[in-house]
Design an enzyme around this catalytic site. Structure first.
Site, PDB file in Angstrom:
ATOM      1  N   LYS A 144       1.005   8.913  -1.325  1.00  0.00           N
ATOM      2  CA  LYS A 144       1.876   8.581  -2.458  1.00  0.00           C
ATOM      3  C   LYS A 144       2.706   9.802  -2.825  1.00  0.00           C
ATOM      4  O   LYS A 144       2.161  10.815  -3.273  1.00  0.00           O
ATOM      5  CB  LYS A 144       1.058   8.120  -3.670  1.00  0.00           C
ATOM      6  CG  LYS A 144       1.934   7.961  -4.913  1.00  0.00           C
ATOM      7  CD  LYS A 144       1.186   7.502  -6.148  1.00  0.00           C
ATOM      8  CE  LYS A 144       2.063   7.690  -7.377  1.00  0.00           C
ATOM      9  NZ  LYS A 144       1.413   7.228  -8.614  1.00  0.00           N
ATOM     10  N   GLY A 170       1.447   6.513 -17.813  1.00  0.00           N
ATOM     11  CA  GLY A 170       0.500   6.640 -18.917  1.00  0.00           C
ATOM     12  C   GLY A 170       0.960   6.075 -20.246  1.00  0.00           C
ATOM     13  O   GLY A 170       0.263   6.184 -21.245  1.00  0.00           O
ATOM     14  N   ALA A 224       3.064   2.597 -12.610  1.00  0.00           N
ATOM     15  CA  ALA A 224       3.257   3.261 -13.912  1.00  0.00           C
ATOM     16  C   ALA A 224       3.792   2.314 -14.975  1.00  0.00           C
ATOM     17  O   ALA A 224       4.684   1.513 -14.728  1.00  0.00           O
ATOM     18  CB  ALA A 224       4.174   4.459 -13.814  1.00  0.00           C
ATOM     19  N   ASN A 249      -3.673   3.003 -13.352  1.00  0.00           N
ATOM     20  CA  ASN A 249      -4.688   4.015 -13.630  1.00  0.00           C
ATOM     21  C   ASN A 249      -5.061   4.017 -15.113  1.00  0.00           C
ATOM     22  O   ASN A 249      -6.117   3.539 -15.529  1.00  0.00           O
ATOM     23  CB  ASN A 249      -4.205   5.400 -13.176  1.00  0.00           C
ATOM     24  CG  ASN A 249      -5.320   6.455 -13.172  1.00  0.00           C
ATOM     25  OD1 ASN A 249      -5.205   7.460 -12.492  1.00  0.00           O
ATOM     26  ND2 ASN A 249      -6.412   6.257 -13.901  1.00  0.00           N
ATOM     27  N   THR A 250      -4.138   4.500 -15.960  1.00  0.00           N
ATOM     28  CA  THR A 250      -4.464   4.715 -17.374  1.00  0.00           C
ATOM     29  C   THR A 250      -4.933   3.440 -18.084  1.00  0.00           C
ATOM     30  O   THR A 250      -5.854   3.493 -18.893  1.00  0.00           O
ATOM     31  CB  THR A 250      -3.236   5.297 -18.101  1.00  0.00           C
ATOM     32  OG1 THR A 250      -2.759   6.411 -17.357  1.00  0.00           O
ATOM     33  CG2 THR A 250      -3.602   5.754 -19.504  1.00  0.00           C
TER      34      THR A 250
END
Lengths: 65, 259
Positions: free
Chosen positions: B100, B161, B187, B209-210
Protein backbone atom coordinates in the site's frame (compact mmCIF):
# COMPACT_ATOMS: atom_id res chain seq x y z
CA UNK A 1 33.45 0.38 16.23
CA UNK A 2 30.86 3.10 16.20
CA UNK A 3 27.91 3.07 13.80
CA UNK A 4 24.66 5.04 13.51
CA UNK A 5 22.01 2.50 14.45
CA UNK A 6 18.37 3.54 14.01
CA UNK A 7 19.36 7.17 14.30
CA UNK A 8 21.60 6.81 17.35
CA UNK A 9 25.32 6.37 17.71
CA UNK A 10 26.18 2.90 18.99
CA UNK A 11 29.40 1.07 19.85
CA UNK A 12 29.27 -2.49 18.52
CA UNK A 13 31.50 -5.56 18.50
CA UNK A 14 29.93 -7.04 15.34
CA UNK A 15 31.78 -6.76 12.04
CA UNK A 16 29.00 -8.08 9.78
CA UNK A 17 25.25 -7.50 9.56
CA UNK A 18 24.62 -11.11 10.68
CA UNK A 19 26.77 -10.58 13.78
CA UNK A 20 25.02 -7.28 14.53
CA UNK A 21 21.59 -8.94 14.45
CA UNK A 22 22.87 -11.65 16.79
CA UNK A 23 24.48 -9.06 19.10
CA UNK A 24 21.13 -7.28 19.37
CA UNK A 25 19.23 -10.55 19.98
CA UNK A 26 17.05 -10.08 16.91
CA UNK A 27 17.76 -13.37 15.08
CA UNK A 28 14.20 -14.67 15.34
CA UNK A 29 12.56 -11.43 14.22
CA UNK A 30 10.97 -10.70 10.87
CA UNK A 31 12.91 -7.58 9.99
CA UNK A 32 14.86 -5.80 7.30
CA UNK A 33 18.18 -4.01 7.34
CA UNK A 34 19.35 -0.98 5.43
CA UNK A 35 23.00 0.03 5.26
CA UNK A 36 23.72 3.57 4.02
CA UNK A 37 20.31 3.73 2.28
CA UNK A 38 20.72 0.35 0.53
CA UNK A 39 18.61 -2.65 1.54
CA UNK A 40 20.76 -5.57 2.66
CA UNK A 41 19.39 -8.87 1.33
CA UNK A 42 18.91 -11.53 4.00
CA UNK A 43 21.17 -13.83 2.00
CA UNK A 44 23.95 -11.24 2.27
CA UNK A 45 23.83 -10.65 6.06
CA UNK A 46 26.85 -12.84 6.75
CA UNK A 47 28.95 -11.38 3.95
CA UNK A 48 28.04 -7.71 4.44
CA UNK A 49 30.88 -6.15 6.41
CA UNK A 50 30.20 -3.18 8.66
CA UNK A 51 32.41 -0.11 8.61
CA UNK A 52 32.92 2.69 11.10
CA UNK A 53 30.19 5.30 10.65
CA UNK A 54 27.78 3.10 8.67
CA UNK A 55 24.19 4.30 8.91
CA UNK A 56 22.22 1.17 9.73
CA UNK A 57 18.45 0.99 9.93
CA UNK A 58 16.73 -2.10 11.30
CA UNK A 59 12.97 -2.10 10.82
CA UNK A 60 10.05 -4.38 11.56
CA UNK A 61 6.29 -4.39 11.14
CA UNK A 62 3.98 -2.71 13.61
CA UNK A 63 0.28 -1.86 13.66
CA UNK A 64 -0.79 0.66 11.05
CA UNK A 65 -3.64 1.51 8.73
CA UNK B 1 -23.76 -17.66 -9.11
CA UNK B 2 -20.05 -18.26 -9.51
CA UNK B 3 -17.88 -17.18 -6.62
CA UNK B 4 -17.47 -13.44 -6.50
CA UNK B 5 -13.73 -13.09 -6.00
CA UNK B 6 -11.83 -9.88 -5.33
CA UNK B 7 -8.82 -9.94 -7.65
CA UNK B 8 -5.91 -7.56 -7.13
CA UNK B 9 -2.85 -8.00 -9.30
CA UNK B 10 -1.88 -11.65 -9.03
CA UNK B 11 -3.80 -12.10 -5.76
CA UNK B 12 -7.34 -13.32 -5.20
CA UNK B 13 -9.51 -12.89 -2.13
CA UNK B 14 -12.96 -13.88 -0.97
CA UNK B 15 -13.18 -11.00 1.50
CA UNK B 16 -13.69 -7.47 0.27
CA UNK B 17 -12.93 -5.95 3.64
CA UNK B 18 -9.29 -5.03 4.09
CA UNK B 19 -8.42 -4.04 7.64
CA UNK B 20 -5.72 -1.94 9.21
CA UNK B 21 -3.83 -2.97 12.33
CA UNK B 22 -3.24 0.45 13.90
CA UNK B 23 -4.71 2.13 16.98
CA UNK B 24 -5.83 -1.05 18.76
CA UNK B 25 -5.51 -1.14 22.54
CA UNK B 26 -3.52 -4.40 22.36
CA UNK B 27 -2.43 -7.13 19.93
CA UNK B 28 -5.03 -9.60 21.20
CA UNK B 29 -7.84 -7.21 20.22
CA UNK B 30 -6.22 -6.66 16.82
CA UNK B 31 -6.25 -10.41 16.27
CA UNK B 32 -9.83 -10.95 17.44
CA UNK B 33 -11.23 -8.01 15.45
CA UNK B 34 -9.39 -9.12 12.31
CA UNK B 35 -10.91 -12.57 12.70
CA UNK B 36 -14.36 -11.09 13.35
CA UNK B 37 -14.04 -9.01 10.17
CA UNK B 38 -13.33 -12.18 8.18
CA UNK B 39 -10.49 -10.20 6.61
CA UNK B 40 -7.82 -11.85 4.49
CA UNK B 41 -5.62 -8.82 4.01
CA UNK B 42 -4.26 -6.55 6.76
CA UNK B 43 -2.11 -3.46 6.53
CA UNK B 44 1.00 -2.97 8.65
CA UNK B 45 3.43 -0.10 9.11
CA UNK B 46 7.21 -0.28 8.86
CA UNK B 47 9.15 1.27 11.74
CA UNK B 48 12.51 1.12 13.45
CA UNK B 49 12.97 -1.79 15.84
CA UNK B 50 13.39 -0.59 19.41
CA UNK B 51 16.80 -2.17 19.97
CA UNK B 52 16.60 -1.87 23.75
CA UNK B 53 13.46 -4.04 23.79
CA UNK B 54 14.43 -6.80 21.37
CA UNK B 55 12.40 -9.47 23.16
CA UNK B 56 9.16 -7.48 23.27
CA UNK B 57 6.25 -9.13 21.50
CA UNK B 58 5.37 -8.03 18.00
CA UNK B 59 2.19 -7.60 15.94
CA UNK B 60 3.18 -10.55 13.74
CA UNK B 61 3.19 -12.83 16.80
CA UNK B 62 -0.60 -12.32 16.70
CA UNK B 63 -1.29 -11.76 13.00
CA UNK B 64 0.10 -14.82 11.25
CA UNK B 65 1.62 -13.91 7.86
CA UNK B 66 0.85 -17.46 6.69
CA UNK B 67 -2.84 -16.90 7.37
CA UNK B 68 -3.19 -13.29 6.22
CA UNK B 69 -1.87 -11.37 3.26
CA UNK B 70 0.26 -8.70 4.86
CA UNK B 71 0.00 -5.34 3.13
CA UNK B 72 2.91 -3.14 4.20
CA UNK B 73 2.12 0.56 4.01
CA UNK B 74 4.12 3.76 3.79
CA UNK B 75 2.17 5.61 6.46
CA UNK B 76 4.07 8.63 7.70
CA UNK B 77 5.94 9.15 4.43
CA UNK B 78 5.75 12.68 3.01
CA UNK B 79 7.92 12.19 -0.06
CA UNK B 80 8.48 9.58 -2.75
CA UNK B 81 11.99 8.69 -1.61
CA UNK B 82 10.95 7.70 1.92
CA UNK B 83 8.01 5.69 0.59
CA UNK B 84 10.24 3.77 -1.83
CA UNK B 85 12.84 3.06 0.89
CA UNK B 86 10.11 1.86 3.23
CA UNK B 87 8.61 -0.60 0.76
CA UNK B 88 11.96 -1.95 -0.37
CA UNK B 89 12.64 -2.78 3.27
CA UNK B 90 9.19 -4.33 3.72
CA UNK B 91 9.73 -6.56 0.70
CA UNK B 92 13.03 -7.77 2.11
CA UNK B 93 11.51 -8.33 5.57
CA UNK B 94 8.62 -10.53 4.52
CA UNK B 95 8.95 -11.12 0.80
CA UNK B 96 5.75 -9.13 0.25
CA UNK B 97 5.31 -7.55 -3.16
CA UNK B 98 1.69 -6.42 -2.74
CA UNK B 99 1.99 -3.05 -1.00
CA UNK B 100 0.00 0.00 0.00
CA UNK B 101 1.57 3.21 -1.21
CA UNK B 102 0.52 6.37 0.56
CA UNK B 103 2.47 9.60 0.40
CA UNK B 104 0.92 12.28 2.55
CA UNK B 105 0.80 16.04 2.14
CA UNK B 106 0.71 17.31 5.71
CA UNK B 107 0.02 16.12 9.24
CA UNK B 108 -3.16 18.12 9.74
CA UNK B 109 -5.20 16.78 6.82
CA UNK B 110 -3.20 13.64 5.95
CA UNK B 111 -4.41 14.29 2.42
CA UNK B 112 -2.32 12.53 -0.23
CA UNK B 113 0.54 14.38 -1.88
CA UNK B 114 -0.43 13.33 -5.38
CA UNK B 115 2.76 14.57 -7.09
CA UNK B 116 4.99 12.51 -4.79
CA UNK B 117 2.58 9.58 -4.92
CA UNK B 118 2.86 9.45 -8.72
CA UNK B 119 6.68 9.68 -8.55
CA UNK B 120 6.85 6.82 -6.05
CA UNK B 121 4.36 4.68 -7.98
CA UNK B 122 6.41 4.98 -11.17
CA UNK B 123 9.54 3.69 -9.44
CA UNK B 124 7.82 0.95 -7.44
CA UNK B 125 5.93 -0.47 -10.42
CA UNK B 126 9.22 -0.62 -12.39
CA UNK B 127 10.80 -2.48 -9.47
CA UNK B 128 8.12 -5.16 -9.66
CA UNK B 129 5.93 -4.15 -6.75
CA UNK B 130 2.18 -4.66 -7.03
CA UNK B 131 1.09 -1.25 -5.86
CA UNK B 132 -2.25 -0.50 -4.25
CA UNK B 133 -2.23 3.25 -4.10
CA UNK B 134 -3.98 5.62 -1.72
CA UNK B 135 -5.09 8.82 -3.42
CA UNK B 136 -7.62 11.62 -3.59
CA UNK B 137 -11.12 11.06 -4.92
CA UNK B 138 -9.97 12.59 -8.20
CA UNK B 139 -10.91 10.62 -11.34
CA UNK B 140 -8.06 12.11 -13.41
CA UNK B 141 -5.43 11.14 -10.87
CA UNK B 142 -6.99 7.70 -10.50
CA UNK B 143 -6.67 7.13 -14.24
CA UNK B 144 -3.05 8.33 -14.20
CA UNK B 145 -2.18 5.91 -11.40
CA UNK B 146 -3.81 3.08 -13.31
CA UNK B 147 -1.80 4.01 -16.44
CA UNK B 148 1.41 3.87 -14.41
CA UNK B 149 0.56 0.26 -13.59
CA UNK B 150 -0.83 0.31 -10.06
CA UNK B 151 -2.87 -2.85 -9.39
CA UNK B 152 -5.54 -1.02 -7.37
CA UNK B 153 -6.50 2.60 -6.84
CA UNK B 154 -7.69 3.52 -3.36
CA UNK B 155 -9.47 6.88 -3.21
CA UNK B 156 -10.25 8.35 0.18
CA UNK B 157 -13.81 8.69 1.39
CA UNK B 158 -12.71 11.43 3.77
CA UNK B 159 -9.48 12.16 5.70
CA UNK B 160 -7.74 9.27 7.44
CA UNK B 161 -9.21 8.59 10.86
CA UNK B 162 -12.00 11.17 10.47
CA UNK B 163 -14.88 8.69 10.33
CA UNK B 164 -16.93 11.15 8.32
CA UNK B 165 -18.04 8.71 5.60
CA UNK B 166 -18.01 9.49 1.88
CA UNK B 167 -17.48 13.18 1.16
CA UNK B 168 -18.03 12.77 -2.54
CA UNK B 169 -19.90 9.60 -3.44
CA UNK B 170 -20.35 10.78 -7.02
CA UNK B 171 -16.59 10.84 -7.57
CA UNK B 172 -16.21 7.33 -6.18
CA UNK B 173 -18.73 6.18 -8.77
CA UNK B 174 -17.03 8.11 -11.57
CA UNK B 175 -13.64 6.68 -10.59
CA UNK B 176 -15.09 3.16 -10.56
CA UNK B 177 -16.85 3.52 -13.90
CA UNK B 178 -13.65 4.67 -15.63
CA UNK B 179 -11.34 2.15 -13.97
CA UNK B 180 -9.97 -1.14 -15.24
CA UNK B 181 -8.32 -1.97 -11.92
CA UNK B 182 -10.04 -2.56 -8.56
CA UNK B 183 -11.16 0.53 -6.68
CA UNK B 184 -10.89 0.40 -2.90
CA UNK B 185 -12.41 3.08 -0.70
CA UNK B 186 -9.67 3.77 1.82
CA UNK B 187 -10.03 6.21 4.72
CA UNK B 188 -13.00 8.07 6.11
CA UNK B 189 -15.37 5.17 6.74
CA UNK B 190 -16.94 5.68 10.17
CA UNK B 191 -19.67 3.11 10.47
CA UNK B 192 -21.34 0.20 8.71
CA UNK B 193 -23.58 2.27 6.43
CA UNK B 194 -20.50 4.07 5.02
CA UNK B 195 -18.99 0.71 4.10
CA UNK B 196 -22.26 -0.51 2.56
CA UNK B 197 -22.66 2.73 0.61
CA UNK B 198 -19.11 2.43 -0.76
CA UNK B 199 -19.83 -1.08 -1.99
CA UNK B 200 -23.22 -0.07 -3.44
CA UNK B 201 -21.42 2.59 -5.46
CA UNK B 202 -19.37 -0.20 -7.01
CA UNK B 203 -16.18 -0.11 -4.98
CA UNK B 204 -14.42 -3.48 -5.22
CA UNK B 205 -13.41 -3.38 -1.56
CA UNK B 206 -13.02 -1.08 1.41
CA UNK B 207 -10.10 -0.56 3.75
CA UNK B 208 -11.04 0.17 7.36
CA UNK B 209 -8.91 0.74 10.43
CA UNK B 210 -10.01 3.48 12.86
CA UNK B 211 -13.75 2.76 12.62
CA UNK B 212 -13.13 -0.71 14.00
CA UNK B 213 -10.20 0.01 16.32
CA UNK B 214 -11.92 2.98 17.98
CA UNK B 215 -15.37 1.36 18.33
CA UNK B 216 -16.40 0.65 21.92
CA UNK B 217 -16.78 -3.00 20.95
CA UNK B 218 -14.14 -3.60 18.31
CA UNK B 219 -15.16 -7.17 17.39
CA UNK B 220 -18.84 -6.30 17.08
CA UNK B 221 -17.99 -3.39 14.78
CA UNK B 222 -15.71 -5.67 12.78
CA UNK B 223 -18.68 -8.01 12.26
CA UNK B 224 -20.90 -5.04 11.35
CA UNK B 225 -18.38 -3.94 8.72
CA UNK B 226 -18.07 -7.48 7.39
CA UNK B 227 -21.85 -7.73 6.98
CA UNK B 228 -22.15 -4.21 5.53
CA UNK B 229 -19.51 -4.94 2.90
CA UNK B 230 -21.24 -8.18 1.94
CA UNK B 231 -24.67 -6.50 1.86
CA UNK B 232 -23.43 -3.54 -0.15
CA UNK B 233 -21.66 -5.80 -2.62
CA UNK B 234 -24.76 -7.93 -3.16
CA UNK B 235 -26.91 -4.82 -3.64
CA UNK B 236 -24.45 -3.54 -6.25
CA UNK B 237 -24.45 -6.86 -8.10
CA UNK B 238 -28.23 -7.16 -7.87
CA UNK B 239 -28.69 -3.75 -9.53
CA UNK B 240 -30.80 -1.31 -7.59
CA UNK B 241 -34.27 -0.08 -8.65
CA UNK B 242 -34.67 3.30 -10.29
CA UNK B 243 -35.58 6.17 -7.99
CA UNK B 244 -38.93 7.85 -8.67
CA UNK B 245 -40.17 11.33 -7.87
CA UNK B 246 -43.55 10.03 -6.68
CA UNK B 247 -44.96 6.98 -4.97
CA UNK B 248 -45.62 3.69 -6.72
CA UNK B 249 -48.06 1.40 -4.88
CA UNK B 250 -46.69 -2.02 -3.94
CA UNK B 251 -50.15 -3.66 -3.79
CA UNK B 252 -52.33 -4.19 -6.91
CA UNK B 253 -54.67 -1.31 -7.75
CA UNK B 254 -57.55 -3.66 -8.61
CA UNK B 255 -59.88 -6.09 -6.84
CA UNK B 256 -60.73 -3.57 -4.10
CA UNK B 257 -63.75 -4.71 -1.96
CA UNK B 258 -65.51 -1.41 -2.62
CA UNK B 259 -65.36 -1.72 -6.45
Amino acid sequence: MKIQLNGEEKEIAATTVAQLIAELGLETRMLAVECDLEVVAKSAYATTALKEGNRIEIVHMIGGG
Amino acid sequence: MSKDMFKVGSYEFTSRLIVGSGKYKDFETTKLATEAADAEMITVAVRRVNITEADKENLLDYIDPKKYTILPNTAGCFNAEDAIRTLRLAREAGGWDLVKLEVLGDTQTLYPNVVETIKAAEVLVKEGFQVMVYTNDDPIVATRLEEIGCVAVMPLGNPIGSGRGLANPFNIRVIKERANVPIVVDAGIGTASDAAKSMELGADAVLINTAIAEAKNECLMAEAMRDAVRGGRKAFLAGRMQKRAFASASSPSEGYIWD
